[in-house]
Enzyme design. Structure first.
Site, PDB file in Angstrom:
ATOM      1  N   GLY A 220       0.849  -1.194   0.000  1.00 43.40           N
ATOM      2  CA  GLY A 220       0.000   0.000   0.000  1.00 43.40           C
ATOM      3  C   GLY A 220       0.880   1.237   0.000  1.00 43.40           C
TER       4      GLY A 220
ATOM      5  N   CYS B  31      -6.859  22.884  17.710  1.00 44.99           N
ATOM      6  CA  CYS B  31      -6.750  23.294  19.111  1.00 44.99           C
ATOM      7  C   CYS B  31      -6.155  22.175  19.932  1.00 44.99           C
ATOM      8  CB  CYS B  31      -8.121  23.653  19.647  1.00 44.99           C
ATOM      9  SG  CYS B  31      -8.572  25.282  19.138  1.00 44.99           S
TER      10      CYS B  31
ATOM     11  N   TYR C 117      -1.701   6.911   3.893  1.00 44.42           N
ATOM     12  CA  TYR C 117      -2.154   7.080   5.272  1.00 44.42           C
ATOM     13  C   TYR C 117      -2.228   8.542   5.710  1.00 44.42           C
ATOM     14  CZ  TYR C 117      -1.153   2.101   5.119  1.00 44.42           C
ATOM     15  OH  TYR C 117      -1.130   0.779   4.748  1.00 44.42           O
TER      16      TYR C 117
HETATM   17  N1  LLP Z   1      -2.106  -5.923   4.100  1.00 38.95           N
HETATM   18  C1  LLP Z   1      -2.593  -5.892   5.354  1.00 38.95           C
HETATM   19  C2  LLP Z   1      -3.354  -7.025   5.851  1.00 38.95           C
HETATM   20  C3  LLP Z   1      -2.381  -4.767   6.164  1.00 38.95           C
HETATM   21  O1  LLP Z   1      -2.846  -4.755   7.401  1.00 38.95           O
HETATM   22  C4  LLP Z   1      -1.657  -3.665   5.634  1.00 38.95           C
HETATM   23  C5  LLP Z   1      -1.449  -2.470   6.431  1.00 38.95           C
HETATM   24  C6  LLP Z   1      -1.190  -3.741   4.321  1.00 38.95           C
HETATM   25  C7  LLP Z   1      -1.428  -4.887   3.577  1.00 38.95           C
HETATM   26  C8  LLP Z   1      -0.438  -2.621   3.667  1.00 38.95           C
HETATM   27  O2  LLP Z   1       0.771  -2.353   4.278  1.00 38.95           O
HETATM   28  P1  LLP Z   1       1.761  -1.247   3.648  1.00 38.95           P
HETATM   29  O3  LLP Z   1       2.355  -1.831   2.391  1.00 38.95           O
HETATM   30  O4  LLP Z   1       0.972  -0.041   3.377  1.00 38.95           O
HETATM   31  O5  LLP Z   1       2.767  -1.034   4.695  1.00 38.95           O
HETATM   32  N2  LLP Z   1      -1.697   3.831   9.584  1.00 38.95           N
HETATM   33  C9  LLP Z   1      -0.348   3.307   9.633  1.00 38.95           C
HETATM   34  C10 LLP Z   1      -0.175   2.095   8.769  1.00 38.95           C
HETATM   35  C11 LLP Z   1      -1.097   0.954   9.129  1.00 38.95           C
HETATM   36  C12 LLP Z   1      -0.918  -0.199   8.210  1.00 38.95           C
HETATM   37  C13 LLP Z   1      -1.989  -1.192   8.416  1.00 38.95           C
HETATM   38  N3  LLP Z   1      -1.947  -2.334   7.589  1.00 38.95           N
HETATM   39  C14 LLP Z   1       0.608   4.427   9.222  1.00 38.95           C
HETATM   40  O6  LLP Z   1       0.168   5.522   8.953  1.00 38.95           O
HETATM   41  O7  LLP Z   1       1.826   4.218   9.205  1.00 38.95           O
END
Ligand code: LLP
Length: 441
Positions: free
Chosen positions: A296, A365, A394
């Site tokens: 992602g 705030c 994100y």
């Molecule tokens: N697959 C699953 C099952 C996941 O839980 C996630 C991310 C992904 C794929 C994608 O991971 P990526 O390639 O994006 O690292 N809000 C947090 C990140 C939470 C990620 C949750 N799961 C941030 O802003 O860093």
């Protein structure tokens, strides 16, 4: 700046993204503004797909993890690149369907999928559901019986790999709300339980070890543990998994200290994973599984920047200088949540050297409403356009209406041309669902 061609400084000394002058974008669309570079997203999708094609005979699929950035246009882009998607809520699923994304190429996630989400998935014909609880297995089986269909599923497994990242975005350590652990035997039990379900067709397994991870060996280790588990299940239950989804998690560059990665570096991660899958399949005499990956952040993160306008500037003598912008934790809560680091640039004076260390404050705030702490900038003035880099993942997807601020719009740039892909929210949008009951009128 990022390792690829997305960002550059033009002859006017302005920051450019995807061939568009950011100062002009700020003028045309206003700020705060998310800007996404279409070509970057396409390049990343292609890089991952090419690696699966070249190193794994095309025996797999890239599922874009749309939680990183979800809107109808992005589903269109990844669809045209031949990818599938990972959706994690009814809202993401609905958005993808609305964009015309084929349900068969969707994979539904979630540790507590709601009945309505399962129904929408079953009705629309989602290709794979990654089951993460007994409750869900029972509910999905009953739902499929009712609808007279069979649903292909994977089970979410916790391989117990602890990767080096913020603890809130680690997902496969022993204490996690996600998955069934291999180590304590629950992964085996749920496999046996799932195999007995008449309306579910267990295809294999899923794991995701966390996010913003740079170590190739963590991914390779997860692959190794998953194949060992697959071999174990073949031995113990006579079940041979044919699909393996290894999740996402590849890290990106945000600020000094993070590795600047080229496309080749990203494909190197995937190649290492593929090599581990092949080697272990061979060692255990397992058929090479159909391989799914779910990047992602790495697909959209560095494709995006956020443009702000500098407002109030406040210096606390011998403590700190705050440069406040017209956005904040409502468009990017990642500093507040994870003390995330970012790089900021004065977009209208991008050729000037930094002369001071400041913190970029938001307009909410709340003292913790910082967009980026301790960044080097030329002396900022009211009205300057400030760009924060690597905000494509994100940020928009985690935005809120805190303090009733409007979520900024998103524009997509390609070859210097910019179009809205998410329109600005108006004050009217903000009160749209508010109701004043009769007795308060
Ligand atoms: N697959 C699953 C099952 C996941 O839980 C996630 C991310 C992904 C794929 C994608 O991971 P990526 O390639 O994006 O690292 N809000 C947090 C990140 C939470 C990620 C949750 N799961 C941030 O802003 O860093």
């Amino acid at each position: 700046m990022n390792a690829r061609k997305t960002l550059k400084i033009n002859q006017l000394g302005h920051l450019e993204i995807g061939g568009a002058d950011t100062v002009e974008l700020a003028k045309q669309f206003g700020t705060p503004l998310y800007v996404m570079d279409e070509q970057y997203i396409r390049d990343m999708c292609r890089a991952y797909s090419d690696a699966i094609r070249s190193d794994y005979n095309g025996n797999g699929l890239v599922l874009y993890a749309s939680k990183a950035f979800s809107c109808m246009a992005v589903y269109k882009i990844v669809q045209s690149e031949g990818c599938g998607v990972d959706v994690v809520s009814g809202g993401e699923l609905y958005t993808a369907l609305k964009a015309g994304f084929p349900a068969a190429k969707m994979c539904l996630h979630g540790n507590n999928k709601l009945q309505g989400e399962l129904e929408l998935a079953a009705e629309s014909g989602v290709g794979l559901v990654v089951v993460d609880s007994y409750t869900e297995l029972d509910r999905l089986d009953a739902l499929c019986a009712e609808k007279g269909r069979k649903q292909e599923i994977l089970l979410r497994i916790n391989p117990g790999v602890e990767a080096h990242t913020h603890r809130f975005i680690q997902t496969a350590k022993t204490d996690s709300k996600f998955g069934f652990s291999i180590a304590d035997g629950t992964a085996e039990k749920i496999t046996a339980y799932a195999l007995a379900k008449k309306n579910l067709f267990l295809k294999g397994y899923h794991c995701h070890i966390g996010s913003q991870i740079f170590e190739k060996q963590s991914f390779a280790l997860a692959a190794e543990k998953m194949l060992a588990f697959m071999a174990d299940m073949r031995g113990k239950l006579g079940f041979t998994a044919t699909v393996l989804n290894l999740g996402g998690g590849y890290g990106i560059w945000y600020a000094e200290g993070d590795a600047k990665q080229s496309i080749a570096d990203y494909t190197a991660y995937l190649r290492a994973v593929i090599a581990a899958v092949k080697e272990n399949a061979k060692n255990y005499s397992l058929p090479e599984p159909y391989l799914l990956i779910e990047p992602g952040r790495s697909i959209v993160g560095e494709a995006g920047i956020t443009l702000y306008t500098v407002g109030a500037i406040k210096e606390i003598p011998s403590v700190k200088k705050y440069v406040a912008v017209d956005g904040g934790m409502f468009d990017n809560p990642r500093y507040a949540l994870y003390q995330a680091k970012y790089t900021a640039i004065l977009a209208n004076r991008a050729d000037e050297k930094p002369t001071e260390r400041v913190s970029i404050a938001g307009k909410c705030c709340e003292s913790g409403d910082i967009v980026c702490a301790d960044v080097e900038l030329p002396a900022a003035k009211e009205g300057d356009v400030l760009a924060v880099l690597s905000t494509g993942a994100y940020n928009y997807s985690m935005a809120s209406n805190y303090n009733r601020n409007a979520v900024p719009p998103v524009v997509l740039v390609k070859d210097g041309k910019a179009d809205y892909i998410v329109k600005p929210q108006t004050y009217e949008d903000i009160v749209r669902n508010d109701v004043i009951p009769e007795r308060l009128r």
